[in-house]
Design an enzyme around this catalytic site. Sequence first.
Site, PDB file in Angstrom:
ATOM      1  N   CYS A   1       0.866  -1.179   0.000  1.00 35.64           N
ATOM      2  CA  CYS A   1       0.000   0.000   0.000  1.00 35.64           C
ATOM      3  C   CYS A   1       0.901   1.228   0.000  1.00 35.64           C
ATOM      4  O   CYS A   1       1.760   1.359   0.884  1.00 35.64           O
ATOM      5  CB  CYS A   1      -0.902  -0.001   1.235  1.00 35.64           C
ATOM      6  SG  CYS A   1      -1.845   1.520   1.483  1.00 35.64           S
TER       7      CYS A   1
ATOM      8  N   CYS B   1      -1.167   3.046  -7.655  1.00 39.73           N
ATOM      9  CA  CYS B   1      -1.941   2.590  -6.493  1.00 39.73           C
ATOM     10  C   CYS B   1      -2.032   1.082  -6.591  1.00 39.73           C
ATOM     11  O   CYS B   1      -2.255   0.535  -7.687  1.00 39.73           O
ATOM     12  CB  CYS B   1      -3.324   3.227  -6.493  1.00 39.73           C
ATOM     13  SG  CYS B   1      -4.466   2.540  -5.256  1.00 39.73           S
TER      14      CYS B   1
END
Length: 263
Positions: A70, A177
């Site tokens: 992440c 992302c």
Amino acid sequence: MLVALIDSGTGLLPTAGWLRRLRPDLDLLLCMDPDHMPWGDRGEAVITGRVLAAADLAAERGAEGIVVPCNTATVTALDALRARCEPAVPVVGTVPAIKPAAGSGAPFAVWATVATTASAYQARLIEEFAAGRTVERVACPGLAEAIDRADEAAVETAIADAARRTPAHCAGVVLGCTHYPLVADRIAAALPAGVGLYDSAEAVARQTLRRLGLTEDQDALPGTIEVTLSGRPGLLPPNALAYPLGRALAAGGRPAPARTQPA
């Protein structure tokens, strides 16, 4: 050997898929945090607290490696996590695949969340790895959230919007992302033919193996896959099962993650 992956939602699936493909015998602990997702909307103290809580749980379970697939959590909490866990337990973070995209020599775009696009973190990466290159920053409002909800219509709308705002001279797009690889095929379809996609999930998985002193062995017998949901034992939630990769992991199989450009 048990490896824990920590993320608020489905962004951990691509890296888990690559670990399962490269070393299927690893036992994986997928630490998701549905009670506090998305982390991108939270303050630094909350994000760090949630990451450290997941790491403590992983340590109790005997994890010998921790991965943070992440970008938000890596930027916010990686230093605190390493201070707590290393050197006993290696910690691997995530960095968008800006370096390999820049290595192509061609102009490229970085698709990322609104917060990441505006961050000093991304600016530093571009300055470090792509100085002198033509790099377009394309914020993708709502795309990560739509992927996490498995909201097909919202995903298509967000991708179409980002594709329209991606300049035609871009020969590549960095998926900035960790959620975005789950819809890599749809992103590719929305872009002009020949535009390459760059994703870091495979590179993060390979770095994890290196930190653990392991080599690739795709023929090893599969290990276990366990899930925690905000600290509670559970199963991969329905939004994760909306994706072939999530279903393959839930079934304990050897998924074939979407292959983008090498990172």
